[in-house]
Design a protein around this motif. Structure first.
Motif, short mmCIF file in Angstrom:
data_model
loop_
_atom_site.label_atom_id
_atom_site.label_comp_id
_atom_site.label_asym_id
_atom_site.label_seq_id
_atom_site.Cartn_x
_atom_site.Cartn_y
_atom_site.Cartn_z
N LEU A 155 0.83 -1.21 0.00
CA LEU A 155 0.00 0.00 0.00
C LEU A 155 0.86 1.26 0.00
N ARG A 156 1.96 1.24 0.76
CA ARG A 156 2.88 2.40 0.74
C ARG A 156 3.50 2.58 -0.64
N ALA A 157 3.85 1.48 -1.28
CA ALA A 157 4.42 1.55 -2.63
C ALA A 157 3.40 2.14 -3.61
N LEU A 158 2.15 1.75 -3.47
CA LEU A 158 1.11 2.26 -4.37
C LEU A 158 0.78 3.72 -4.11
N GLN A 159 1.00 4.19 -2.90
CA GLN A 159 0.84 5.62 -2.64
C GLN A 159 1.87 6.42 -3.44
N LEU A 160 3.07 5.85 -3.56
CA LEU A 160 4.15 6.53 -4.27
C LEU A 160 4.04 6.35 -5.78
N LYS A 161 3.54 5.18 -6.20
CA LYS A 161 3.44 4.87 -7.63
C LYS A 161 2.13 4.12 -7.88
N PRO A 162 1.01 4.86 -7.92
CA PRO A 162 -0.31 4.22 -7.99
C PRO A 162 -0.56 3.38 -9.24
N ASP A 163 0.16 3.63 -10.32
CA ASP A 163 -0.10 2.91 -11.56
C ASP A 163 0.79 1.67 -11.74
#
Length: 104
Positions: A71-79
């Motif tokens: 989830l933290r990774a997707l906050q930084l790179k949502p796509d």
């Protein structure tokens, strides 16, 4: 060898991240987890470091921690499609555990 290189220069992200990758490829998942954790600590705003930490935690059965890192990774790179896919797989596993635990 990977661990030795990372010990020599544990503050160098590229060395630590590469060591983690080599350890994972060698199926030394516990050691890989430590080094992916160090890499994420060195660059906490780098989505790939968080995604890889999430993936190794996922493999090591640490599902809540894996979810948090994905989830933290997707906050930084949502796509990021790989992280999205890994998170969906993780949620499927977590859902199955809940269903099994409820006796259904």
């Amino acid at each position: 060898m990977a661990e030795k290189a990372a010990e020599l220069d544990g503050s160098e992200f590229d060395v630590v991240f590469s060591a983690a990758h080599m350890l994972r490829q060698a199926s030394l998942n516990e050691a890989a987890e430590r080094y992916y954790g160090k890499a994420a600590d060195l660059r906490p705003d780098y989505a790939a470091a968080l995604m890889n930490l999430g993936a190794i935690l996922h493999l090591n059965g640490k599902l809540q921690e894996a979810e948090s890192n994905y989830l933290r990774a997707l906050q930084l790179k949502p796509d990021d499609l790989i992280t999205q896919s890994n998170l969906r797989k993780l949620w499927n596993i977590m859902h199955k555990q809940i269903v099994r635990g409820s006796g259904s």
